[in-house]
Design an enzyme around this catalytic site. Structure first.
Site, short mmCIF file in Angstrom:
data_model
loop_
_atom_site.label_atom_id
_atom_site.label_comp_id
_atom_site.label_asym_id
_atom_site.label_seq_id
_atom_site.Cartn_x
_atom_site.Cartn_y
_atom_site.Cartn_z
N LYS A 83 18.20 39.15 121.41
CA LYS A 83 18.19 39.62 120.03
C LYS A 83 17.92 41.12 120.02
O LYS A 83 16.93 41.58 120.59
CB LYS A 83 17.06 38.88 119.29
CG LYS A 83 17.34 38.53 117.85
CD LYS A 83 16.24 37.59 117.35
CE LYS A 83 16.29 37.39 115.87
NZ LYS A 83 15.12 36.64 115.40
O1 G3P Z 1 14.86 34.97 111.47
C1 G3P Z 1 14.25 36.04 110.85
C2 G3P Z 1 13.11 35.53 110.07
O2 G3P Z 1 12.09 35.16 110.95
C3 G3P Z 1 12.57 36.44 109.07
O3 G3P Z 1 12.00 35.63 108.10
O4 G3P Z 1 10.54 35.07 106.26
O5 G3P Z 1 9.87 36.86 107.87
O6 G3P Z 1 11.71 37.25 106.24
P1 G3P Z 1 10.98 36.25 107.07
#
Ligand code: G3P
Length: 217
Positions: A83
């Site tokens: 990634k």
């Molecule tokens: O896959 C990316 C994700 O982990 C981000 O999620 O909820 O931190 O915006 P969030």
């Protein structure tokens, strides 16, 4: 739509995998921090459990550093997807790493133009962040639809990996638009099973069953 689980929690991954709900796993530095585990150790455990792609994120900010870290992470297992962030350096790293035949997940995507560049750079997955756009009152799902249209216009093989999924409705909408993959926290995947009318109906059945005085076993 494939389901990836957005966590580095082995117990959660195992539970969902036993139900056949896991086509892959995504991690990031925040999730590794939350797990309290060593990145290589926990990622190796996940890779041994899950046959599909397991995303492990680089932390260097320059292309050379990302490439070196990506190659190191790829040594963990065959199913590692490296990634990298959607920066100019991230695109350079994507081009090199995907050219070596490695899976690359380009993350932190917030615009259709960024997604177009990632596809040109050979990304295996593009990760547009829905929830973080919604947080700013920008429709995250519109971005998924735009990327779907652009990729379909030109038959780009890059898979749309809808990320930053916060609700069960996000899962439904991503599937309706045709995202190839959605990555969600375990709680969101479990929430997809809930419906208030299911609970209500079950209560009614249990109440009526009690009145029959019968037993099945
Ligand atoms: O896959 C990316 C994700 O982990 C981000 O999620 O909820 O931190 O915006 P969030």
């Amino acid at each position: 739509m494939k389901f990836f689980v957005d966590t580095a929690d082995i117990d959660d991954i195992r539970e969902l995998n036993d139900l056949g709900m896991v086509d892959g796993v995504t991690t990031n530095p925040s999730l590794i921090m939350k797990s309290g585990r060593d990145i290589k150790e926990v990622t190796a455990e996940i890779c041994a459990l899950i046959a599909g792609p397991v995303s492990a994120e680089t932390v260097a900010l320059d292309a050379e550093g990302m490439i070196a870290e990506g190659r190191e992470l790829a040594k963990i297992a065959e199913n590692i997807a490296i990634k990298v962030p959607l920066t100019w350096d991230g695109l350079k790293a994507c081009k090199v790493l995907s050219g070596e035949g490695r899976m690359v997940n380009v993350t932190l995507c917030f615009s259709a133009n960024q997604a177009l560049l990632a596809a040109k750079a050979g990304a295996t997955f593009i990760s547009p962040f829905i929830g973080r756009l919604d947080d700013l009152n920008i429709d995250g799902m519109e971005l998924i639809a735009d990327i779907r249209a652009i990729y379909d216009n030109y038959d780009f093989p890059t898979e749309i990996l809808a990320a930053s999924i916060r609700t069960a409705n996000h899962m439904k909408d991503a599937a309706l638009i045709g995202a190839d993959v959605a990555t969600a926290p375990p709680a969101v995947i479990k929430a997809m099973a809930s419906h208030v009318l299911t609970d209500k109906g079950l209560d009614q059945f249990m109440a009526d069953w009690a009145k029959t005085g019968q037993k099945i076993l």
